[in-house]
Design a protein around this motif. Structure first.
Motif, PDB file in Angstrom:
ATOM      1  N   ILE A  64       2.624 -38.989  -2.169  1.00 30.54           N
ATOM      2  CA  ILE A  64       1.629 -39.807  -1.106  1.00 30.54           C
ATOM      3  C   ILE A  64       0.226 -39.113  -1.118  1.00 30.54           C
ATOM      4  O   ILE A  64      -0.829 -39.802  -1.083  1.00 30.54           O
ATOM      5  CB  ILE A  64       2.259 -39.737   0.240  1.00 30.54           C
ATOM      6  CG1 ILE A  64       3.627 -40.449   0.093  1.00 30.54           C
ATOM      7  CG2 ILE A  64       1.407 -40.391   1.127  1.00 30.54           C
ATOM      8  CD1 ILE A  64       4.480 -40.342   1.270  1.00 30.54           C
ATOM      9  N   LYS A  68      -4.186 -40.369  -2.870  1.00 30.71           N
ATOM     10  CA  LYS A  68      -5.317 -40.567  -1.650  1.00 30.71           C
ATOM     11  C   LYS A  68      -6.239 -39.543  -2.106  1.00 30.71           C
ATOM     12  O   LYS A  68      -7.632 -39.632  -2.099  1.00 30.71           O
ATOM     13  CB  LYS A  68      -4.676 -40.177  -0.242  1.00 30.71           C
ATOM     14  CG  LYS A  68      -4.159 -41.138   0.318  1.00 30.71           C
ATOM     15  CD  LYS A  68      -4.875 -41.409   1.726  1.00 30.71           C
ATOM     16  CE  LYS A  68      -3.971 -42.839   2.190  1.00 30.71           C
ATOM     17  NZ  LYS A  68      -4.568 -43.542   3.159  1.00 30.71           N
ATOM     18  N   LYS A 301       8.974 -43.299  14.975  1.00 28.47           N
ATOM     19  CA  LYS A 301       9.514 -44.542  14.404  1.00 28.47           C
ATOM     20  C   LYS A 301      10.538 -43.956  13.333  1.00 28.47           C
ATOM     21  O   LYS A 301      10.138 -43.384  12.542  1.00 28.47           O
ATOM     22  CB  LYS A 301       8.419 -45.368  13.855  1.00 28.47           C
ATOM     23  CG  LYS A 301       8.954 -46.606  13.313  1.00 28.47           C
ATOM     24  CD  LYS A 301       7.878 -47.789  13.314  1.00 28.47           C
ATOM     25  CE  LYS A 301       8.575 -49.221  12.567  1.00 28.47           C
ATOM     26  NZ  LYS A 301       7.664 -50.220  12.940  1.00 28.47           N
ATOM     27  N   ILE A 411       2.274 -36.426  10.300  1.00 29.68           N
ATOM     28  CA  ILE A 411       1.495 -37.084   9.371  1.00 29.68           C
ATOM     29  C   ILE A 411       0.974 -38.531   9.771  1.00 29.68           C
ATOM     30  O   ILE A 411      -0.175 -39.008   9.707  1.00 29.68           O
ATOM     31  CB  ILE A 411       1.990 -37.112   8.014  1.00 29.68           C
ATOM     32  CG1 ILE A 411       2.475 -35.591   7.508  1.00 29.68           C
ATOM     33  CG2 ILE A 411       1.234 -37.892   7.005  1.00 29.68           C
ATOM     34  CD1 ILE A 411       2.978 -35.254   6.547  1.00 29.68           C
ATOM     35  N   PRO A 412       1.918 -39.417  10.096  1.00 23.34           N
ATOM     36  CA  PRO A 412       1.663 -40.735  10.388  1.00 23.34           C
ATOM     37  C   PRO A 412       0.523 -40.663  11.558  1.00 23.34           C
ATOM     38  O   PRO A 412      -0.238 -41.407  11.400  1.00 23.34           O
ATOM     39  CB  PRO A 412       2.679 -41.372  10.919  1.00 23.34           C
ATOM     40  CG  PRO A 412       3.915 -40.670  10.317  1.00 23.34           C
ATOM     41  CD  PRO A 412       3.322 -39.078  10.093  1.00 23.34           C
ATOM     42  N   ILE A 415      -2.806 -39.433  10.513  1.00 19.49           N
ATOM     43  CA  ILE A 415      -3.561 -40.657   9.541  1.00 19.49           C
ATOM     44  C   ILE A 415      -4.100 -41.661  10.500  1.00 19.49           C
ATOM     45  O   ILE A 415      -5.313 -42.161  10.284  1.00 19.49           O
ATOM     46  CB  ILE A 415      -2.670 -41.199   8.517  1.00 19.49           C
ATOM     47  CG1 ILE A 415      -2.459 -40.199   7.520  1.00 19.49           C
ATOM     48  CG2 ILE A 415      -3.190 -42.701   7.999  1.00 19.49           C
ATOM     49  CD1 ILE A 415      -1.249 -40.413   6.536  1.00 19.49           C
ATOM     50  N   LEU A 416      -3.538 -41.981  11.560  1.00 21.78           N
ATOM     51  CA  LEU A 416      -3.943 -42.994  12.637  1.00 21.78           C
ATOM     52  C   LEU A 416      -5.070 -42.293  13.368  1.00 21.78           C
ATOM     53  O   LEU A 416      -6.224 -43.136  13.671  1.00 21.78           O
ATOM     54  CB  LEU A 416      -2.833 -43.391  13.572  1.00 21.78           C
ATOM     55  CG  LEU A 416      -1.877 -44.191  13.071  1.00 21.78           C
ATOM     56  CD1 LEU A 416      -0.750 -44.334  14.192  1.00 21.78           C
ATOM     57  CD2 LEU A 416      -2.172 -45.425  12.481  1.00 21.78           C
TER      58      LEU A 416
ATOM     59  N   HIS B  75       2.577 -47.343  -6.096  1.00 19.25           N
ATOM     60  CA  HIS B  75       1.409 -46.688  -6.994  1.00 19.25           C
ATOM     61  C   HIS B  75       0.995 -47.564  -7.817  1.00 19.25           C
ATOM     62  O   HIS B  75       0.272 -47.745  -8.936  1.00 19.25           O
ATOM     63  CB  HIS B  75       1.672 -45.542  -7.770  1.00 19.25           C
ATOM     64  CG  HIS B  75       1.485 -44.330  -6.955  1.00 19.25           C
ATOM     65  ND1 HIS B  75       0.544 -44.203  -5.947  1.00 19.25           N
ATOM     66  CD2 HIS B  75       2.357 -43.214  -6.790  1.00 19.25           C
ATOM     67  CE1 HIS B  75       0.833 -43.088  -5.299  1.00 19.25           C
ATOM     68  NE2 HIS B  75       1.815 -42.280  -5.854  1.00 19.25           N
ATOM     69  N   GLU B 511       5.006 -51.730   9.308  1.00 22.14           N
ATOM     70  CA  GLU B 511       3.867 -51.641   8.426  1.00 22.14           C
ATOM     71  C   GLU B 511       4.183 -51.573   6.883  1.00 22.14           C
ATOM     72  O   GLU B 511       5.245 -51.507   6.734  1.00 22.14           O
ATOM     73  CB  GLU B 511       3.325 -50.176   8.812  1.00 22.14           C
ATOM     74  CG  GLU B 511       4.131 -48.823   8.544  1.00 22.14           C
ATOM     75  CD  GLU B 511       5.511 -48.776   9.625  1.00 22.14           C
ATOM     76  OE1 GLU B 511       5.466 -49.589  10.612  1.00 22.14           O
ATOM     77  OE2 GLU B 511       6.435 -48.270   9.174  1.00 22.14           O
ATOM     78  N   HIS B 513       3.436 -49.073   4.767  1.00 22.82           N
ATOM     79  CA  HIS B 513       3.962 -47.616   4.368  1.00 22.82           C
ATOM     80  C   HIS B 513       3.451 -46.770   5.593  1.00 22.82           C
ATOM     81  O   HIS B 513       2.324 -46.792   5.920  1.00 22.82           O
ATOM     82  CB  HIS B 513       3.181 -47.123   3.299  1.00 22.82           C
ATOM     83  CG  HIS B 513       4.017 -45.845   2.541  1.00 22.82           C
ATOM     84  ND1 HIS B 513       3.601 -44.723   3.199  1.00 22.82           N
ATOM     85  CD2 HIS B 513       4.713 -45.608   1.779  1.00 22.82           C
ATOM     86  CE1 HIS B 513       4.127 -43.896   2.668  1.00 22.82           C
ATOM     87  NE2 HIS B 513       4.949 -44.089   1.596  1.00 22.82           N
ATOM     88  N   MET B 514       4.486 -46.014   6.337  1.00 21.67           N
ATOM     89  CA  MET B 514       4.099 -45.475   7.507  1.00 21.67           C
ATOM     90  C   MET B 514       2.908 -44.250   7.293  1.00 21.67           C
ATOM     91  O   MET B 514       2.309 -44.050   8.151  1.00 21.67           O
ATOM     92  CB  MET B 514       5.273 -44.551   7.776  1.00 21.67           C
ATOM     93  CG  MET B 514       5.443 -44.117   9.186  1.00 21.67           C
ATOM     94  SD  MET B 514       7.107 -43.123   9.201  1.00 21.67           S
ATOM     95  CE  MET B 514       7.769 -44.203  10.482  1.00 21.67           C
ATOM     96  N   LYS B 515       3.063 -43.669   6.081  1.00 18.78           N
ATOM     97  CA  LYS B 515       1.720 -42.787   5.908  1.00 18.78           C
ATOM     98  C   LYS B 515       0.660 -43.381   5.084  1.00 18.78           C
ATOM     99  O   LYS B 515      -0.621 -42.989   5.400  1.00 18.78           O
ATOM    100  CB  LYS B 515       2.209 -41.580   5.377  1.00 18.78           C
ATOM    101  CG  LYS B 515       3.369 -40.953   6.185  1.00 18.78           C
ATOM    102  CD  LYS B 515       3.943 -39.695   5.448  1.00 18.78           C
ATOM    103  CE  LYS B 515       5.041 -39.382   6.302  1.00 18.78           C
ATOM    104  NZ  LYS B 515       6.385 -40.222   6.395  1.00 18.78           N
ATOM    105  N   LEU B 516       0.979 -44.081   4.083  1.00 19.65           N
ATOM    106  CA  LEU B 516      -0.088 -44.550   3.262  1.00 19.65           C
ATOM    107  C   LEU B 516      -0.908 -45.578   3.876  1.00 19.65           C
ATOM    108  O   LEU B 516      -2.095 -45.907   3.909  1.00 19.65           O
ATOM    109  CB  LEU B 516       0.215 -44.890   1.726  1.00 19.65           C
ATOM    110  CG  LEU B 516       0.734 -43.907   1.041  1.00 19.65           C
ATOM    111  CD1 LEU B 516       1.343 -44.225  -0.353  1.00 19.65           C
ATOM    112  CD2 LEU B 516      -0.397 -43.215   0.712  1.00 19.65           C
ATOM    113  N   PRO B 518      -0.267 -47.276   7.439  1.00 15.38           N
ATOM    114  CA  PRO B 518       0.298 -47.654   8.728  1.00 15.38           C
ATOM    115  C   PRO B 518      -0.037 -48.578   9.524  1.00 15.38           C
ATOM    116  O   PRO B 518       0.574 -49.070  10.476  1.00 15.38           O
ATOM    117  CB  PRO B 518       0.134 -46.345   9.340  1.00 15.38           C
ATOM    118  CG  PRO B 518      -1.337 -45.791   8.850  1.00 15.38           C
ATOM    119  CD  PRO B 518      -1.433 -46.320   7.343  1.00 15.38           C
ATOM    120  N   VAL B 519      -1.130 -49.410   9.290  1.00 14.64           N
ATOM    121  CA  VAL B 519      -1.666 -50.380  10.171  1.00 14.64           C
ATOM    122  C   VAL B 519      -1.614 -51.809   9.514  1.00 14.64           C
ATOM    123  O   VAL B 519      -1.800 -52.796   9.978  1.00 14.64           O
ATOM    124  CB  VAL B 519      -2.983 -50.116  10.903  1.00 14.64           C
ATOM    125  CG1 VAL B 519      -2.606 -49.142  12.017  1.00 14.64           C
ATOM    126  CG2 VAL B 519      -3.864 -49.792   9.875  1.00 14.64           C
TER     127      VAL B 519
END
Lengths: 434, 644
Positions: A64, A68, A301, A411-412, A415-416, B75, B511, B513-516, B518-519
């Motif tokens: 992940i 990025k 979550k 982490i979530p 990121i938010l 990916h 969402e 992906h929770m991390k990549l 998330p919104v």
């Protein structure tokens, strides 16, 4: 001397190239703003890039983080300084900050380095590898870790003997021992503080015997052993390299503990311990894993479901605070604790103990602000001046906070929070433009 | 047929190579006709490998690329970008999933996993050999965003979007803004009350010339998609016009003969059919609830501001992106759940907070003075038998904070917390600590043995088998039992259904992906914020709202959007409109058109997602999926069947 410093101009200075700072930088760059990202380590990616799999989805952390990181590194609107530090930030007026950034010498020209590692092979000096949290050694000429960005060598000058072996083998002549500290005067309109966290130092709890008993280790060490870029390709207990078969996790090591000066909960230790327990059951199918806890904080979550899954997999949970750890001759450890559900003080033997150490503020950022005060909260995290309506705002107008710099978070949430900081920065910059 | 295909097989740092012999996969495919190079790599997605791929493509003039790695969900876009940087059309890249579909699924069978990986990579090679260069569908994006829900998350997102430079339509279904936060008094972490926070945000919303607020408004139709959503909004009138003098208004409320339970106070009080939730509420104009109004006309006689001629209006809005901030519902306990609905003095936490709001000097409810309060945690959350397996995240802290408030506000209060392990994560720990210091009693039940509430004479008893005192059976006599209820997804999911937003296993909006991401949702252009995505406190809701605002803004700000060209197409010669494709399409992408007197189906390429649902139902085989043709599938199947 400021007169001789090279002057650079950007829209935003992002301090810290972890996942929160990276998210902020990327959002801002995508909107067309020029961003300078300053990272004190040799690679961007922060702590997350060093993690194994991440809860509750068990995605591999590297999978992940790396794309990025690669997007950030390639972005035409982002300039990255690694191995660099902020000396001082002065607010000169509305939408104008001046920062002095010092670029520490890497002794390698990043643009020319191909990451071939020939220098690493040639270097005769072996020292402890801090990116593997001391589990293995590295050379004085080294690439920080295999998925580092930039993937370029660096010379650890404190340990280097200046033998010149690396210079001789380098096919691109990118090693340059004449580099010195270079200072830049950076003019920006806004600042994002994403300086992350520090891990609790387990030496502060002597009764847990960290460093004294070899088989007492920390969760970050375990994280490295479980990660795809792991040093051993197996889980070994540090004392004798034996495969552990009865592992204990001690939660709240350095969190929720006024005696070590940290009364708050670190928010992630329960979940990362549960995650590591699940990964260990995969890596060492015969091993037992016991988690000693006060309260399991599986609040996000999918977290509670993840906790339930670990119980179904056979992870044992014991409600009780570990009082003391002692060592047996064979290196096994005796944990003395109050078993709350059974109502008695008792002891248990494990062959390896993992301390689930907490998250502490990365102090020092408030000192770099010269003529304005960056307020800290009672726990020394960056204070959020309007926590409900504008969580990224700080006590200084134009300075925003992202990620764990403002408090423990997963982490979530980081990121938010990085997204929120970039949103606030955008509207602040828009006001500058009007 | 491509002659120079590059194949990259990823170790994924052991995620794949621990179970799949990646070198064997490489060897098995390197001599396939048309494969020019085949390599393995530790992390295909890492920057260093991306650079190598770009170099290979450029220097070796590759004409197709396959990466065998993780799921394309993770990916696909990463590698498409890589080949594009090297100057190759990105649709000449094919992603083979040998992690989720192979190594993780078959960790017990390494030989079998390796064989399966070989077949999958062979199929991907077969597909790439016939792949065509495609150009994206270009769409001009409207620089406007519809924010659905004017709670704290929605209002905050609206302000940010407007500040950034977008036109914003803030659409609130009820007649008043503020959502759940308007119902709270002081919010933990600050001294600010919910009303003050709502007022502060409302002031900003109203002063911003780029935000248009609609109350009593609901999206009832969407005929568009990313870049250009065409929303039809139904605006219900409030039957009031300005100016409205305070005195007359109160008179109008007084004469209204209709009395209904007041939802704002969670039905512990009642209101009239003419109402506002609290006097300073925004917008500062009451509304008439026509569902309950008997049209007796009494109010009209005393107040000239009332106007029954107002009509329901329908508006059409065109926006580039939709941001959903539709919030949550508090869990409503079933009748009999901890004696709720059976014993008078059993209330929920939201009701309790309203009771505290209305009691000044002393705490009383239904004529009874309240001193001893029992709080039962995790009602509707972490259910052992019920469906809600998740933790509602906010309730421990909010309840403890409320209990502290009560103790400080009134004299001689005794708080008993019947919990299942307190989850005051992070800095919220300070409230738990403070409440313990104030003498609150914490009792913890076993997960499968919840406390029992019963009536004995005129007393309410709460019984528990307590973990903390070794299983002891304890009883507390309480004047009031507060059920600490969690958050559940909105019962009314009309907007979610309308926009086809998927839900997670907890039934909140999901969402990507929770991390990549998330919104963002799988529906391009629709972002999610606040508790619509899962339980959150105010700060967390606002963080997600701002993050969603950033994503929505960067979408509408980009001007031109490039959409996937991999959509369905209709062969106009073969098609004889039967409508089956239209019925099968989950996205309403088909329309019936007449061409030279013949009715045929036409695909809107902006709306079509390329899901392929229409293809098998077409009786005359007139449909084709660009980028995944029948020929492609046949080639892949041939490659998947091992040669004997």
């Amino acid at each position: 001397m400021p007169g001789q410093m090279k002057i650079l101009e950007y829209d935003v200075l992002v301090i810290g190239g972890g996942i929160a700072g990276g998210e902020s930088a990327l959002n801002l760059a995508n909107l067309g703003y020029n961003v300078l990202l300053v990272e004190k380590e040799l690679s961007i990616g922060g702590k997350m890039i060093l993690l194994s799999k991440v809860f509750p989805t068990l995605d591999c952390g590297a999978c992940i983080t790396t794309p990025k990181i690669s997007e950030i590194a390639r972005h035409p609107n982002i300039t990255i300084f690694t191995g660099a530090e902020i000396r001082i930030i002065t607010k000169k007026g509305e939408h104008l900050f001046e920062a002095i950034v010092s670029q520490n010498p890497r002794y390698v020209n990043i643009d020319d380095c191909t990451g071939c590692q020939l220098c690493e092979e040639a270097c005769p000096v072996s020292v402890i590898d801090e990116y593997q949290y001391g589990l293995v050694g590295r050379k004085a000429a080294y690439i920080p870790f295999s998925i580092a960005s930039p993937r370029a060598a660096a010379i650890d000058i404190e340990n280097c003997t200046l033998c010149g072996a690396c210079e001789r083998v380098c096919p691109t002549q990118c090693i340059d021992f004449t580099q010195t500290v270079e200072e830049f005067l950076v003019k920006v309109k806004s600042v994002v503080v994403a300086t992350g966290f520090e891990l609790f130092d387990p030496l502060k709890i002597p009764r847990y015997g960290y460093d004294k008993f070899k088989n007492v280790t920390t969760a970050m060490h375990m994280e490295r052993q479980l990660s795809p870029t792991r040093p051993f390709n197996s889980i070994l207990r540090p004392g004798d390299g034996k495969l552990p078969d009865n592992i204990a996790y001690v939660l709240c090591a350095g969190s929720r503990d006024k005696s070590v000066g940290n009364p708050i909960c670190s928010q992630v230790c329960c979940m990362y311990s549960i995650k590591q327990a699940q990964l260990l059951m995969g890596a060492l199918p015969m091993a037992d894993v016991t988690i000693y806890y006060l309260h399991i904080r599986a609040f996000g979550k999918g977290f509670n479901e993840f906790y339930a899954q670990s119980q179904d997999m056979g992870v044992e949970f014991i409600k009780g605070k570990i009082g003391k750890i002692t060592e047996k001759e064979n290196g096994n450890l005796i944990l003395r604790y109050e078993d709350i559900e059974k109502g008695k003080v008792t002891e248990a033997e494990h062959d390896m103990v993992v301390l689930s150490i907490g998250l502490l503020p990365n102090q020092g950022i408030s000192d770099v602000f010269d003529n304005e005060t960056l307020q800290l909260d009672p726990f020394h995290f960056v204070d959020q001046s309007d926590i409900l309506a504008s969580p990224a705002k700080t006590s200084i107008e134009g300075v925003f906070v992202a990620g764990t710099a403002s408090g423990p978070m997963d982490i979530p949430d980081s990121i938010l929070s990085g997204g929120a900081a970039s949103a606030e920065t955008t509207s602040y910059l828009r006001r500058a433009a009007l | 047929m491509k002659k120079k295909v590059g194949v990259y097989i990823c170790h994924c740092g052991g995620n794949i190579s621990d179970y799949v012999d990646v070198e064997k996969v490489r060897q098995s495919v390197e001599s396939i006709n048309g494969v020019y190079l085949a390599k393995t790599t530790m992390f295909a997605c890492a920057d260093s490998n991306q650079k190598d791929m770009v170099e290979d493509i450029r220097e070796q003039n590759l004409d197709g690329v396959v990466v065998a790695a993780c799921s394309p969900k993770l990916h696909l876009l990463t590698f498409r970008a890589v080949v594009e940087r090297a100057g190759m059309n990105k649709y000449n890249f094919v992603h083979a999933n040998i992690r989720e579909q192979v190594s993780w699924a078959h960790s017990d069978n390494k030989t079998g996993a390796t064989e399966k990986a070989i077949q999958i990579v062979k199929a991907a090679i077969a597909k790439v050999q016939n792949s065509e260069a495609l150009e994206p569908v270009k769409v001009q994006a409207t620089k406007a965003v519809a924010v659905i829900g004017a709670g704290v998350a929605g209002m905050r997102a609206a302000i940010e979007l407007a500040e950034a430079g977008s036109e914003v339509y803030l659409i609130e279904r009820s007649f008043f803004v503020g959502g759940r936060i308007a119902q709270w008094d002081n919010i933990c972490g600050t001294e600010e009350t919910g009303k003050e926070l709502v007022t502060r945000l409302y002031d900003e919303v109203i002063k911003h010339k780029h935000v248009t607020l609609f109350t009593g408004a609901e999206v009832i139709e969407n005929r568009g998609s990313v870049g250009n959503f065409m929303l039809k909004v139904k605006v219900t009138p409030r039957y009031f016009k300005l100016p409205c003098s305070d005195g007359k208004l109160q008179e109008a409320i007084d004469v209204c003969p209709v009395i209904v339970p007041d939802e704002f106070n969670f039905n512990i009080t009642s209101r009239k059919a003419i109402y506002h939730n609290y006097p300073s509420e925004y917008p500062q104009l009451p509304a008439i609830d026509m569902e309950n109004c008997t049209r007796c006309g009494k109010c009209e006689n005393v107040c000239s501001s009332i106007d029954f001629t107002q009509k329901t209006e329908y508006l059409n809005l065109k926006v580039g992106s939709v941001l959903l901030a539709t919030g949550y519902d508090p869990y409503e306990p079933k009748k009999g759940e901890f004696a709720y609905g059976e014993i008078d003095h059993v209330v929920t936490l939201p009701q309790f907070k309203r009771i505290v709001h209305y009691c000044d000097e002393k705490l009383s409810y239904k004529g009874k003075d309240i001193k001893h309060i029992a709080y039962i945690y995790c009602v509707g959350s972490r259910q052992v038998d019920g469906e809600n397996k998740y933790c509602s995240r906010y309730c421990c802290t909010v309840n403890i904070h409320t209990a502290i408030t009560v103790k400080k506000k009134y004299k001689n209060i005794y708080n008993y917390h019947f919990n299942r392990g307190i989850r005051t994560y992070g800095k919220q720990e300070v409230w738990y600590d403070e409440s313990s210091r104030l003498g609150d009693i914490y009792l913890q039940s076993f997960d499968n043995d919840p406390p029992v509430v019963e009536k004995r004479g005129d007393k309410i008893l709460v019984k528990i088998k307590d973990v903390l005192t070794t299983d002891k059976q304890l009883e507390v006599v309480a004047d009031l039992v507060v059920l600490v209820t969690g958050m559940v997804p909105r019962k009314d999911n009309s907007i979610g259904n309308l926009l086809k937003i998927p839900k997670g296993r907890d039934n909140f909006f999901n969402e990507i992906h929770m991390k990549l991401r998330p919104v963002e949702t799988v529906i391009d252009g629709v972002t999610i914020a606040g508790a619509s995505q899962g339980p959150k406190n105010v700060m967390e809701s606002v963080n997600s709202a701002l993050a969603a605002a950033t994503k929505s803004f960067s979408l509408v700000d980009s001007g031109e959007l490039a959409l996937e060209p991999t959509v369905a197409e209709v062969d106009e010669q073969t098609c004889e409109w039967c409508g089956k494709c239209d019925e099968a399409c989950p996205f309403n992408a088909f329309e019936k058109v007449e061409i030279e007197g013949k009715l045929i189906a036409r695909v809107n390429p902006v709306v079509c997602k390329g899901c392929g649902m229409c293809l098998p139902v077409c009786p005359v085989n007139a449909l084709n999926l660009i980028g995944l043709t029948d020929k492609d599938v046949e080639n892949m199947i041939s490659a998947l069947i091992p040669n004997d």
